[in-house]
Design a protein around this motif. Structure first.
Motif, mmCIF file in Angstrom:
data_model
loop_
_atom_site.group_PDB
_atom_site.id
_atom_site.type_symbol
_atom_site.label_atom_id
_atom_site.label_comp_id
_atom_site.label_asym_id
_atom_site.label_seq_id
_atom_site.Cartn_x
_atom_site.Cartn_y
_atom_site.Cartn_z
ATOM 1 N N VAL A 1 33.082 -1.474 51.032
ATOM 2 C CA VAL A 1 31.865 -2.268 51.248
ATOM 3 C C VAL A 1 32.053 -3.182 52.452
ATOM 4 N N GLU B 1 32.996 -10.010 45.957
ATOM 5 C CA GLU B 1 32.358 -8.818 46.534
ATOM 6 C C GLU B 1 30.941 -9.092 47.014
ATOM 7 N N SER C 1 28.415 -7.423 49.956
ATOM 8 C CA SER C 1 27.472 -6.503 49.308
ATOM 9 C C SER C 1 26.044 -7.038 49.309
#
Length: 166
Positions: free
Chosen positions: A6, A78, A82
């Motif tokens: 990602v 994350e 993302s």
């Protein structure tokens, strides 16, 4: 997708969209608004395209720890890549469709040029020449998607920085 994938995908997408946004501003600067087919506030387009492009390209090359510090998040969170990547994808997809409608619309629809220039930065190409469908699908609409993808990146990080803290 793993966190590393990602981050890498996000950085590549941020850089490409930022560079496309900067590249799209070049014709406005070169024409200086004088030879645009419609009277417009061209300097607004140049400044907006440049700011969004520089911001998106800068985020692509900044160290993750700096971005995390600005967003007040953990560098391993994350959402750091993302969330803006999802915004980029959403903005790019919608703007691609809007660009296709704008570029492929018949001339008799009489679309407002000022509105179309703000929705599709490369719309002046349609106003000056009639691009082929191939050019529209593979050059003009993707460039429009890149510009709005950079805007999605900017808004995604603004949401991370100024949004609610969990």
């Amino acid at each position: 997708m793993s966190g590393r994938a990602v981050r890498i995908t996000g950085r590549i997408a941020f850089l490409l969209c930022g560079l496309i946004s900067l590249f799209t501003a070049v014709p406005y600067v070169m024409l200086r608004g004088a030879e645009l087919p419609v009277q417009s506030e061209w300097i607004i387009f140049v400044v907006a395209l440049a700011l969004v492009g520089v911001f998106s390209a800068t985020l692509a090359v900044l160290p993750r720890s700096w971005i995390a510090k600005a967003c007040k998040k953990d560098p391993d969170d994350e959402r750091l890549f993302s969330a803006p990547l999802r915004m980029l994808g959403g903005f790019a997809a919608i703007s691609y469709v809007v660009a296709l409608v704008a570029y492929l619309a018949p001339h008799r629809w009489n679309l407002d040029p000022q509105l179309m220039l703000s929705l599709c930065p490369m719309y002046f190409v349609k106003m000056t020449i009639d691009p082929s469908n191939v050019a529209t699908f593979f050059l003009l609409a993707p460039m429009n998607a890149g510009v709005y993808g950079a805007l999605g990146t900017t808004l995604g990080y603004a949401r991370l920085v100024f949004g609610r803290r969990h």
